[in-house]
Motif scaffolding. Structure first.
Motif: not given
Length: 182
Positions: A47, A55, A57-58, A91-94, A112, A137
Motif C-alpha cells: 500500500i 487513493v 479504494l473499493s 484507484r485501488l480495487w481490493l 487501476s 473510501y
C-alpha cells in the motif's frame, strides 16, 4: 458581552451543530498498511507504493457484481473529471476473496490497481457500517484512510469533495515549499 458565550453554551447542549461541507463521511484518520498480490503482474503490492497520491479504494469480490462495477465506474469518472489534477489520484480495487475477475474489467478500468487482498492487514484497516463492500473510501497522500462515501454514492458530490481536497492539499504543499525556502 455574555451573549456569545451563552448562545454557544445553549447550542452545544441542544446539540446544534453546523452542517458539514463535505459529502463523504470523515473517518478517524488511520494509517493503512499491508500487502497483497497485484493481479496485473503477479507481484507483491504494498500500500505504501501509493504514498503521495490520493487513493479511491473499493473492496469487493472478484466476481464483481453490478454494484462493484458501478463503484469502479464512479471511481474512474471521478478521477477523469479532475482534469489536470487526475494524476494525483490512484484507484485501488481490493479483492477480498479467491474469485478471479473477468478479464474485461482489467481492460475497462486500466490504470487501476487490482489487488488480491484476502486475509491482508489492509482490509483490517477499513471500517464499515455494515460491509466494506458498501463504500468507496479515500486515502490521503500520507497513507491515511480519512473518508468513506455512502452506499450508492452521488458521483457529482464525490467530485466536489475530491476537488476541494486536491485544492487544499495543493495550497498546503505550496505553502510548505515556500516555508522551506526561508
Amino acid at each position: 458581552m455574555c451573549a456569545p458565550f451563552i448562545a454557544s453554551y445553549l447550542l452545544y447542549f441542544w446539540e446544534v451543530r453546523p452542517a458539514s461541507i463535505n459529502y463523504g463521511e470523515l473517518l478517524p484518520v488511520k494509517p493503512v498498511a499491508g500487502t497483497g498480490l497485484n493481479l496485473l503482474n503477479d507481484t507483491i503490492f504494498r500500500i505504501r507504493q501509493l504514498r503521495g497520491k490520493w487513493v479511491l479504494l473499493s473492496v469487493d469480490s472478484g466476481k464483481c457484481d453490478e454494484q462493484c462495477r458501478k463503484k469502479l465506474y464512479y471511481m474512474r469518472q471521478v478521477r477523469l473529471v479532475q482534469n489536470k489534477e487526475m494524476n494525483r489520484i490512484e484507484r485501488l480495487w481490493l479483492i477480498d476473496d479467491d474469485e478471479v475477475p473477468d478479464p474485461q474489467i482489467f481492460k475497462e478500468y486500466k490504470d487501476s490497481w487490482f489487488v488480491k487482498a484476502k486475509n491482508s492487514e489492509i482490509l483490517g484497516a477499513i471500517p464499515a457500517k455494515v460491509s466494506q463492500r458498501d463504500h468507496i473510501y479515500l486515502i490521503d497522500p500520507m497513507g491515511n484512510l480519512m473518508m468513506r462515501f455512502p452506499k450508492d454514492p452521488d458521483p457529482a458530490k464525490m467530485v466536489k469533495d475530491l476537488k476541494r481536497l486536491l485544492q487544499v492539499s495543493q495550497m498546503e504543499h505550496a505553502m510548505g515549499s515556500a516555508d522551506m525556502k526561508h
